[in-house]
Design an enzyme around this catalytic site. Structure first.
Site, PDB file in Angstrom:
ATOM      1  N   SER A 233    -102.384-126.712  88.485  1.00  0.00           N
ATOM      2  CA  SER A 233    -101.828-128.031  87.941  1.00  0.00           C
ATOM      3  C   SER A 233    -102.074-127.918  86.323  1.00  0.00           C
ATOM      4  CB  SER A 233    -102.368-129.308  88.620  1.00  0.00           C
ATOM      5  OG  SER A 233    -101.939-130.461  88.048  1.00  0.00           O
ATOM      6  N   CYS A 234    -101.633-128.945  85.513  1.00  0.00           N
ATOM      7  CA  CYS A 234    -101.785-129.053  84.124  1.00  0.00           C
ATOM      8  C   CYS A 234    -101.395-130.418  83.795  1.00  0.00           C
ATOM      9  CB  CYS A 234    -101.364-127.753  83.258  1.00  0.00           C
ATOM     10  SG  CYS A 234     -99.352-127.758  83.231  1.00  0.00           S
ATOM     11  N   GLY A 235    -100.854-130.511  82.296  1.00  0.00           N
ATOM     12  CA  GLY A 235    -100.117-131.764  81.909  1.00  0.00           C
ATOM     13  C   GLY A 235     -98.818-132.094  82.434  1.00  0.00           C
TER      14      GLY A 235
END
Length: 277
Positions: A233-235
């Protein structure tokens, strides 16, 4: 299997005429776009893939993964069939390249990331193309088949968060993960998914923007079984792909990407933790 490729390995592929795909991407408000840097300079006969243009247009979230029809239109417009050998590169330390590599991989393409991107190519003495952009003739559109549907939804992530049946790994900075820094997108909570761990993507790259190798990569990744399911996951699903490339290169077998990432989770009425994981 290593998901990046070196300059010397590309030279060995010369007879197969690999297709270079420029994938530079910049956050909104940065003052530049991937297409602008592509038009200024590029690898020989490269084509440009815009993650904000070739995406799921029905989603309210940014640059969500394209379906087969959208991907087929991009291929045919550039005179490609999808059966070529693709080398994905960018001018932004793998930020865009990993996302485009992940997109092509989902449709079963033969694809690798160019280690170090355009800068490494230039330092090795490779030619840089400027001026008029090479154009192929449009091809007959053939809709590709989804090979690896490795995205997960917020429901999948919520289940993993509560059950502990997968390790959720967040590529954002430590400050954003802990909730000490504001999110760049308005309307999002600060913090992280409960039970997730933080692995800022620069920790997986060398100073030259290449994916770390062997012992250095092993040292940067969690020391867990290669059979553990990993959710990256990230932004907004871009730098999470760098984590995916690293885990797969290190031999992990079950790696999924949360396409909506924090742009999705942080906008919903879902639990959020702050502070260290």
């Amino acid at each position: 299997m290593r998901e990046t490729v070196t300059i010397s390995a590309i030279q060995a592929l010369a007879e197969t005429d690999p297709v270079f795909v420029e994938s530079s991407w910049f956050l909104p408000g940065s003052g530049m776009t991937g297409e602008e840097v592509f038009e200024e300079r590029r690898l020989p006969r490269a084509v440009f893939f815009d993650i904000d243009g070739v995406c799921d247009a029905t989603s309210s979230l940014p640059h969500m993964a394209p379906g087969a029809a959208a991907f087929a239109r991009w291929l045919s417009w550039h005179g490609l069939s999808g059966g070529e050998k693709f080398i994905i590169y960018d001018q932004t330390s793998m930020v865009g390249a990993a996302r485009v590599w992940w997109t092509f991989r989902r449709f079963g393409c033969d694809v690798r990331i160019l280690d170090g991107g355009l800068n490494a190519w230039r330092k090795s003495g490779g030619s840089i193309e400027t001026g008029e952009i090479f154009r192929r003739h449009p091809a007959i559109e053939r809709t590709p088949r989804m090979i690896w549907d490795d995205t997960v939804t917020w429901e999948d992530v919520s289940h993993a968060s509560r059950s502990g049946k997968a390790l959720i790994v967040d590529a954002r900075s430590k400050g954003r993960f802990e909730g000490a820094e504001p999110e760049p997108r308005k309307g999002l909570k600060s913090g992280h998914i409960p039970g997730s761990v933080n692995l800022p993507f620069p920790q997986l790259l060398t100073s030259e923007g290449k994916l770390k190798t062997e012992d250095a990569l092993e040292a940067a990744l969690p020391r867990i079984s290669r059979d553990t399911r990993i959710i990256t996951s990230c932004g907004s699903g871009v730098t999470a792909a760098i984590l995916s490339a690293a885990f797969l290169s290190a031999g992990f077998r079950d790696v999924r990407l949360y396409d909506g990432s924090w742009a999705d989770w942080g906008a919903r009425d879902l639990p959020v933790e702050t502070g260290p994981a």
